[in-house]
Motif scaffolding. Structure first.
Motif, PDB file in Angstrom:
ATOM      1  N   VAL A 161      35.008  37.426  75.687  1.00  0.00           N
ATOM      2  CA  VAL A 161      36.093  36.608  75.155  1.00  0.00           C
ATOM      3  C   VAL A 161      36.668  35.808  76.318  1.00  0.00           C
ATOM      4  N   GLY A 162      36.730  34.487  76.173  1.00  0.00           N
ATOM      5  CA  GLY A 162      37.235  33.653  77.263  1.00  0.00           C
ATOM      6  C   GLY A 162      38.280  32.673  76.789  1.00  0.00           C
ATOM      7  N   HIS A 163      39.393  32.614  77.511  1.00  0.00           N
ATOM      8  CA  HIS A 163      40.439  31.648  77.211  1.00  0.00           C
ATOM      9  C   HIS A 163      40.379  30.493  78.202  1.00  0.00           C
ATOM     10  N   ALA A 190      30.083  36.272  71.706  1.00  0.00           N
ATOM     11  CA  ALA A 190      31.118  35.683  72.556  1.00  0.00           C
ATOM     12  C   ALA A 190      32.042  34.791  71.745  1.00  0.00           C
ATOM     13  N   THR A 191      33.310  34.778  72.147  1.00  0.00           N
ATOM     14  CA  THR A 191      34.302  33.901  71.538  1.00  0.00           C
ATOM     15  C   THR A 191      35.041  33.143  72.635  1.00  0.00           C
ATOM     16  N   THR A 192      35.159  31.842  72.468  1.00  0.00           N
ATOM     17  CA  THR A 192      35.988  31.052  73.378  1.00  0.00           C
ATOM     18  C   THR A 192      37.270  30.668  72.651  1.00  0.00           C
ATOM     19  N   ILE A 193      38.375  30.623  73.400  1.00  0.00           N
ATOM     20  CA  ILE A 193      39.685  30.316  72.828  1.00  0.00           C
ATOM     21  C   ILE A 193      40.287  29.153  73.609  1.00  0.00           C
ATOM     22  N   GLY A 194      40.450  28.014  72.951  1.00  0.00           N
ATOM     23  CA  GLY A 194      41.028  26.857  73.628  1.00  0.00           C
ATOM     24  C   GLY A 194      40.243  26.433  74.854  1.00  0.00           C
ATOM     25  N   ALA A 195      38.932  26.494  74.794  1.00  0.00           N
ATOM     26  CA  ALA A 195      38.106  26.185  75.963  1.00  0.00           C
ATOM     27  C   ALA A 195      37.881  24.686  76.100  1.00  0.00           C
TER      28      ALA A 195
END
Length: 293
Positions: A161-163, A190-195
């Motif tokens: 998980v990456g912000h 995998a999840t990206t947040i506001g990338a």
């Protein structure tokens, strides 16, 4: 008591300054790119956006600053010796969180708590120095962290998980070939947040070469595009329609092959780390991915 008051006052002043400044850039970019019309079509008026960025943005910035001040305590919380983060291999897939530019593991305190409440037992954080190493050096360090986390859990794949910049690192990792070893995928999903998948115009104000390297459509971004291939694991990009740090907003829309995308509720860039709907969506995607592991 006086010291605590001064710290809180500084955090409030910094939070308001950042929220107000990014709001002005967001409104300028939206009006000049035509994105304001898109927002209006979604039901977000200019006044509503101003209230949300000055409200949510202000409060979330204060929260991040105060969390950062708790870094010594955070180190104890993240210790793998604590219950639920032990070396015991119970068959669960571990989660590895990757923070954004100028951040650290403390940024994930609320997120970690929500993941734990959702039944995710093993949660770790990859911390890096935003000054000094370049993007590709951080990718290599991320790979070593993935390997160390897998070794702790019997070789099981890791969920990432990456912000913000953390999400951009995941983008590069997904197409780097590092995620596959001896024919086995090391990542469950995998999840990206506001990338800032295509960078951000606000990076022109960044301090340090790492921050400046992610300016919108930079050489780094173009190099990543040349390397883009469909990832060997499920990837989901979550982004907000009123993200006040990643400009233009379309920069967060994944154009890489094999990626899914979803809008979050209308919250600010930092507020995504505190947003319950975002946390719930990440936890749900985690459960979807681990079913196939």
């Amino acid at each position: 008591m006086t010291t605590l008051f001064i710290i809180l006052l500084i955090a409030c002043a910094a939070g308001f300054w950042v929220a107000a400044t990014t709001l002005l850039f967001f409104l300028y970019e939206s009006r000049n790119s035509g994105y304001a019309e898109t927002l209006a079509g979604l039901g977000y008026s200019s006044s509503a956006i101003i209230r949300r960025i000055l409200g949510f943005g202000f409060l979330s910035e204060i929260g991040i600053y105060l969390q950062t001040l708790t870094t010594p305590v955070t180190g104890w919380i993240w210790s793998p010796k604590r219950r639920g983060n032990s070396d015991e291999d119970n068959g669960d897939v571990p989660v590895l969180l990757v923070h954004g530019l100028y951040g650290n593991a403390s940024n994930w305190l609320a997120f970690r708590w929500k993941l734990k409440r959702s039944g995710v037992r093993h949660v770790y954080a990859y911390s890096y120095n935003s000054f000094g190493p370049d993007y590709f050096a951080l990718l290599e360090k991320l790979d070593r962290m993935v390997d160390a986390t897998r070794a702790r859990h019997g070789g099981r794949p890791v969920f990432l998980v990456g912000h913000s910049l953390g999400g951009l690192l995941i983008r590069g990792y997904a197409s780097s070939g590092m995620a596959v070893e001896n024919g086995e995928c090391k990542i469950a999903g995998a999840t990206t947040i506001g990338a800032p998948l295509e960078g951000s115009k606000l990076a022109a104000l960044a301090v340090g070469r790492l921050g400046r390297s992610i300016i919108y459509r930079s050489e780094l971004i173009q190099e990543l595009e040349k390397r883009d291939v469909a990832p060997p694991f499920p990837c989901l990009a979550i982004y907000s329609p009123i993200d006040n740090f990643v400009l233009p907003n379309s920069s967060m829309d994944p154009k890489m092959p094999g990626w899914r995308k979803e809008h979050s509720p209308a919250v600010t860039h930092v507020c995504m780390l505190f947003s319950r709907p975002v946390m719930r969506r990440v936890a749900k995607f985690f459960k979807e991915c681990v079913k196939s592991v």
